[in-house]
Design a protein around this motif. Structure first.
Motif, PDB file in Angstrom:
ATOM      1  N   ILE A 159       0.939  -1.453   0.091  1.00 19.59           N
ATOM      2  CA  ILE A 159       0.009   0.088   0.073  1.00 19.59           C
ATOM      3  C   ILE A 159       0.765   1.341   0.102  1.00 19.59           C
ATOM      4  CG2 ILE A 159      -1.772   1.119   1.109  1.00 19.59           C
ATOM      5  CD1 ILE A 159      -2.488  -1.287   2.757  1.00 19.59           C
ATOM      6  N   LYS A 160       0.476   2.160  -0.906  1.00 19.81           N
ATOM      7  CA  LYS A 160       1.171   3.526  -0.851  1.00 19.81           C
ATOM      8  C   LYS A 160       0.706   4.655  -0.170  1.00 19.81           C
ATOM      9  CE  LYS A 160       2.952   2.417  -5.528  1.00 19.81           C
ATOM     10  NZ  LYS A 160       3.120   2.915  -7.133  1.00 19.81           N
ATOM     11  N   THR A 161      -0.348   4.213   0.794  1.00 20.67           N
ATOM     12  CA  THR A 161      -0.795   5.352   1.616  1.00 20.67           C
ATOM     13  C   THR A 161      -1.283   4.644   3.115  1.00 20.67           C
ATOM     14  OG1 THR A 161      -2.648   7.111   1.702  1.00 20.67           O
ATOM     15  CG2 THR A 161      -3.132   4.903   1.024  1.00 20.67           C
ATOM     16  N   ASN A 162      -1.528   5.658   3.949  1.00 15.30           N
ATOM     17  CA  ASN A 162      -1.961   4.924   5.105  1.00 15.30           C
ATOM     18  C   ASN A 162      -3.391   4.849   5.318  1.00 15.30           C
ATOM     19  OD1 ASN A 162      -2.578   7.697   5.475  1.00 15.30           O
ATOM     20  ND2 ASN A 162      -2.012   8.267   7.404  1.00 15.30           N
ATOM     21  N   THR A 163      -3.720   4.142   6.565  1.00 20.19           N
ATOM     22  CA  THR A 163      -5.311   3.788   6.593  1.00 20.19           C
ATOM     23  C   THR A 163      -5.650   4.345   8.353  1.00 20.19           C
ATOM     24  OG1 THR A 163      -4.567   2.005   8.197  1.00 20.19           O
ATOM     25  CG2 THR A 163      -4.356   1.569   5.928  1.00 20.19           C
ATOM     26  N   ILE A 164      -6.951   4.293   8.155  1.00 21.12           N
ATOM     27  CA  ILE A 164      -7.756   4.950   9.363  1.00 21.12           C
ATOM     28  C   ILE A 164      -7.067   4.158  10.755  1.00 21.12           C
ATOM     29  CG2 ILE A 164      -9.902   5.751   8.325  1.00 21.12           C
ATOM     30  CD1 ILE A 164     -11.169   3.135   9.170  1.00 21.12           C
ATOM     31  N   PHE A 165      -6.839   3.118  10.603  1.00 19.72           N
ATOM     32  CA  PHE A 165      -6.344   2.207  11.701  1.00 19.72           C
ATOM     33  C   PHE A 165      -5.091   2.739  12.171  1.00 19.72           C
ATOM     34  CE2 PHE A 165      -8.818  -0.837   9.052  1.00 19.72           C
ATOM     35  CZ  PHE A 165      -9.771  -1.162  10.023  1.00 19.72           C
ATOM     36  N   GLU A 166      -4.098   3.192  11.247  1.00 20.63           N
ATOM     37  CA  GLU A 166      -2.788   3.817  11.879  1.00 20.63           C
ATOM     38  C   GLU A 166      -2.940   5.087  12.271  1.00 20.63           C
ATOM     39  OE1 GLU A 166       0.430   2.451   8.805  1.00 20.63           O
ATOM     40  OE2 GLU A 166      -1.230   3.139   7.524  1.00 20.63           O
ATOM     41  N   VAL A 167      -3.824   5.746  11.712  1.00 25.70           N
ATOM     42  CA  VAL A 167      -4.234   7.239  12.236  1.00 25.70           C
ATOM     43  C   VAL A 167      -4.809   7.195  13.657  1.00 25.70           C
ATOM     44  CG1 VAL A 167      -5.522   9.147  11.995  1.00 25.70           C
ATOM     45  CG2 VAL A 167      -4.130   8.192   9.981  1.00 25.70           C
ATOM     46  N   VAL A 168      -5.844   6.346  14.056  1.00 25.71           N
ATOM     47  CA  VAL A 168      -6.648   6.121  15.196  1.00 25.71           C
ATOM     48  C   VAL A 168      -5.617   5.577  16.174  1.00 25.71           C
ATOM     49  CG1 VAL A 168      -8.384   4.984  16.423  1.00 25.71           C
ATOM     50  CG2 VAL A 168      -8.880   6.065  14.058  1.00 25.71           C
ATOM     51  N   LYS A 169      -4.815   4.691  15.697  1.00 24.21           N
ATOM     52  CA  LYS A 169      -3.891   4.086  16.836  1.00 24.21           C
ATOM     53  C   LYS A 169      -2.902   4.986  17.241  1.00 24.21           C
ATOM     54  CE  LYS A 169      -1.000   0.044  17.569  1.00 24.21           C
ATOM     55  NZ  LYS A 169      -0.407  -1.181  17.095  1.00 24.21           N
ATOM     56  N   ALA A 170      -2.276   5.958  16.292  1.00 23.95           N
ATOM     57  CA  ALA A 170      -1.342   6.883  16.611  1.00 23.95           C
ATOM     58  C   ALA A 170      -2.064   7.835  17.726  1.00 23.95           C
ATOM     59  CB  ALA A 170      -1.053   7.688  15.520  1.00 23.95           C
ATOM     60  N   LYS A 171      -3.273   8.243  17.585  1.00 22.83           N
ATOM     61  CA  LYS A 171      -4.026   9.148  18.502  1.00 22.83           C
ATOM     62  C   LYS A 171      -4.382   8.281  19.737  1.00 22.83           C
ATOM     63  CE  LYS A 171      -4.025  12.500  15.633  1.00 22.83           C
ATOM     64  NZ  LYS A 171      -3.090  13.600  15.834  1.00 22.83           N
ATOM     65  N   GLY A 172      -3.979   7.028  20.106  1.00 28.62           N
ATOM     66  CA  GLY A 172      -4.311   6.368  21.319  1.00 28.62           C
ATOM     67  C   GLY A 172      -5.384   5.571  21.302  1.00 28.62           C
ATOM     68  N   GLY A 173      -5.980   5.138  20.256  1.00 24.42           N
ATOM     69  CA  GLY A 173      -7.319   4.327  20.256  1.00 24.42           C
ATOM     70  C   GLY A 173      -6.771   3.046  19.908  1.00 24.42           C
ATOM     71  N   ARG A 174      -7.578   2.057  20.346  1.00 25.05           N
ATOM     72  CA  ARG A 174      -7.473   0.590  20.117  1.00 25.05           C
ATOM     73  C   ARG A 174      -8.220   0.501  18.730  1.00 25.05           C
ATOM     74  NH1 ARG A 174     -10.238  -3.725  21.947  1.00 25.05           N
ATOM     75  NH2 ARG A 174      -9.442  -5.860  21.472  1.00 25.05           N
ATOM     76  N   THR A 175      -7.494  -0.760  17.817  1.00 23.22           N
ATOM     77  CA  THR A 175      -8.048  -0.951  16.424  1.00 23.22           C
ATOM     78  C   THR A 175      -8.389  -2.462  16.332  1.00 23.22           C
ATOM     79  OG1 THR A 175      -5.990  -0.746  15.632  1.00 23.22           O
ATOM     80  CG2 THR A 175      -7.152   1.202  15.519  1.00 23.22           C
ATOM     81  N   ALA A 176      -9.277  -2.662  15.234  1.00 25.35           N
ATOM     82  CA  ALA A 176      -9.605  -4.218  15.294  1.00 25.35           C
ATOM     83  C   ALA A 176      -9.973  -4.452  13.834  1.00 25.35           C
ATOM     84  CB  ALA A 176     -10.415  -4.921  16.254  1.00 25.35           C
ATOM     85  N   TRP A 177      -9.807  -5.291  13.115  1.00 24.59           N
ATOM     86  CA  TRP A 177     -10.640  -6.036  11.883  1.00 24.59           C
ATOM     87  C   TRP A 177     -10.710  -7.324  11.501  1.00 24.59           C
ATOM     88  CZ3 TRP A 177     -13.784  -3.509   9.054  1.00 24.59           C
ATOM     89  CH2 TRP A 177     -13.701  -3.991   7.531  1.00 24.59           C
ATOM     90  N   ALA A 178     -11.510  -7.935  10.852  1.00 28.61           N
ATOM     91  CA  ALA A 178     -11.698  -9.172  10.643  1.00 28.61           C
ATOM     92  C   ALA A 178     -12.000  -9.481   9.293  1.00 28.61           C
ATOM     93  CB  ALA A 178     -12.725  -9.861  11.647  1.00 28.61           C
TER      94      ALA A 178
END
Length: 527
Positions: A159-178
């Motif tokens: 991937i050549k760009t970032n994702t919402i999961f990276e952004v949210v995690k950087a702000k202190g939020g927990r992330t999950a995907w299935a």
């Protein structure tokens, strides 16, 4: 409350049951029901007024004219939802595509001319016999030169760009995907660390020959069972646990999953055709729709019903946990499915085979360039990916004009609606002359055409027909009044909308900045 910024996190007064109050959105649950058309949402809610989908749309903004930004494969479709971009910035057109700078997995020294397939489907799993271990086998990955080293390329590194999961995690939020394959490591983003809790139970085992693995997608019933694994993961995460039930300290800030039962129910020519799904209750029955109005067959209706029941379980869990009001519940799809009308189905064979069957294909330079790509076993000679689309990467790009001229001349025999190349490609995408991923030719066939001889499926996705790209999009929260917006929107607008709901600047997403992706209308003050 999670990262609340009043200037960014307020739902629009026109949509709220009260005057403009803080929406208090702490969690976003993003659901992709693969194959779900806007028409399916409307038909299902009308026929099932007490359903979970009806409950969600009863306090939601429903976007009835939502479309995928470009072609409708699962990879670009999902990336639209989680990056805010199209292949212009994500760099991915298909789960099996091509990069003119990559090398074959077996070429561990990256010697010779660059250019090779990028295979990121179930075949890259690590297998023991016929059983996927639900992890990626690095020896099956394409390779590239990086700082002088020949290294494998994992999906997230492509991937050549970032994702919402990276952004949210950087702000202190927990992330999950299935999701359905280990290749959905993709959603981790370039950092490789965007998703705290990634769960990818393989749905389609495809081990190396001679082993033959069990494929859940032979039957809608077995697909529902695979979906249920991911639903259990979501329920656990709502309850503050990891997908497998370990303590995790609270529900994720952003999480979600994909459902496959609707997509499989749309595609199956005959349920459980090989008898391998022991719990099938639909063996021998056809899937898809029974007419052009989108009336589902019994097989598809079962997939829709079971998916809706699962959504109901999620709603119940959110309410029991006391976070339903603080959760933005989004239902959409990576892709639609084409055709809806069964009378339109045409399966003439694979694209390269059709070209080869033309009387002058052995002498015409344009045809020869196409056939060279279609017959390329590995390496820099090109590639063709086909479903209800044909993407063509030529080994010799100087032959592009000759190739597209040949296709246009033989459009009727090749079932072509349109063949894009040159300026027509560059008006929509990065130039294939300068971008190693962009196809040289994009072939959109006549509606209903699937470039296959398979008797197992009567619908497919990947192209840009209306049935492929027009998907359901429901953005729900108890504070919202039921509203339908018919203005065209793109599913890439979901990603900046998620960030804004959580009080994060959408411009934290690279694709949002580069492609000027806006938040969805009708949800926030002053939009």
């Amino acid at each position: 409350m999670f990262l609340k910024q009043m200037a960014l996190g307020m739902l629009a007064g026109v949509a709220l049951n009260a005057s403009a109050q803080a929406a208090d959105i702490d969690h976003v649950l993003l659901i992709s029901v693969d194959g779900l058309h806007a028409l399916d949402v409307a038909n299902f809610v009308e026929a099932h007024p007490n359903s979970a989908m009806a409950e969600l749309t009863g306090h939601a903004v429903t976007f009835s004219n939502a479309r995928i930004p470009f072609n409708s494969d699962s990879f670009p479709g999902l990336l639209a939802l989680v990056t805010g971009g199209s292949p212009i910035t994500t760099g991915l057109f298909y789960d099996v595509s091509y990069d003119r700078t990559f090398f074959d997995p077996a070429n561990t020294t990256c010697k010779g001319a660059p250019g090779n397939f990028m295979v990121f489907d179930e075949t890259i799993d690590l297998y023991k016999g016929a059983v996927s271990q639900n992890v990626i086998d690095p020896t099956k990955l394409p390779r590239r030169l990086l700082n002088g080293q020949c290294v494998p390329v994992f999906p997230h590194q492509a991937i050549k760009t970032n994702t919402i999961f990276e952004v949210v995690k950087a702000k202190g939020g927990r992330t999950a995907w299935a999701d359905k394959h280990p290749a959905y490591d993709l959603v981790n983003g370039p950092s490789g660390k965007g998703v705290d809790d990634l769960f990818t139970p393989e749905i389609t085992n495809a081990p190396p020959p001679p082993a033959v693995g069990f494929d859940a997608t032979v039957s809608v019933d077995c697909t529902v069972a695979n979906d249920a694994l991911k639903v259990t993961a979501i329920i656990n995460e709502i309850n503050g646990l990891t997908h497998d039930g370990r303590p995790a300290g609270g529900a994720p800030a952003v999480f979600g999953m994909n459902f496959q039962a609707v997509s499989v129910g749309q595609k199956l020519a005959k349920d459980n055709s090989d008898g391998s799904c022991p719990q099938s209750t639909h063996s021998g029955q056809p899937g898809g729709y029974v007419d052009g109005r989108g009336t589902p067959s019994a097989v598809l209706a079962f997939g829709l019903q079971k998916t809706d029941e699962a959504l109901g379980d999620m709603i119940k869990a959110l309410k029991n946990r006391g976070i339903f009001n603080s959760t933005l519940f989004i239902v959409s799809a990576k892709h639609g499915q084409s055709p809806i009308n069964p009378a339109k189905v045409t399966k003439p064979g694979h694209f390269a085979d059709l070209v080869a069957s033309l009387p002058d294909s052995g002498t015409d330079p344009g045809a020869q360039a196409i056939l060279s790509a279609g017959n390329c076993p590995t390496g820099s000679c090109g590639f063709i990916q086909d479903d209800d689309v044909a993407l063509v990467w030529l080994g010799d790009q100087s032959k592009t004009q000759a190739a597209v001229d040949y296709l246009n001349k033989n459009a009727k025999a090749l079932f072509i609606e349109d063949a894009l190349a040159g300026d027509e490609i560059e008006l929509k995408l990065n130039s294939p002359k300068h971008d190693s991923r962009t196809p040289d030719i994009f072939v959109q066939p006549i509606y209903g055409t699937i470039y296959t001889t398979s008797g197992k499926k009567n619908a497919e996705h990947g192209g840009m027909s209306f049935a492929d790209v027009n998907v359901g999009l429901v953005v729900s929260n108890p504070r919202l009044q039921a509203t339908t917006i018919k203005t065209p929107v793109l599913t890439s607008q979901v990603a900046p909308t998620i960030l804004r709901a959580l009080g994060i600047d959408p411009d934290e997403l690279n694709s949002v900045r580069v492609e000027h992706t806006t938040v969805l209308p009708g949800l926030f003050d002053k939009d």
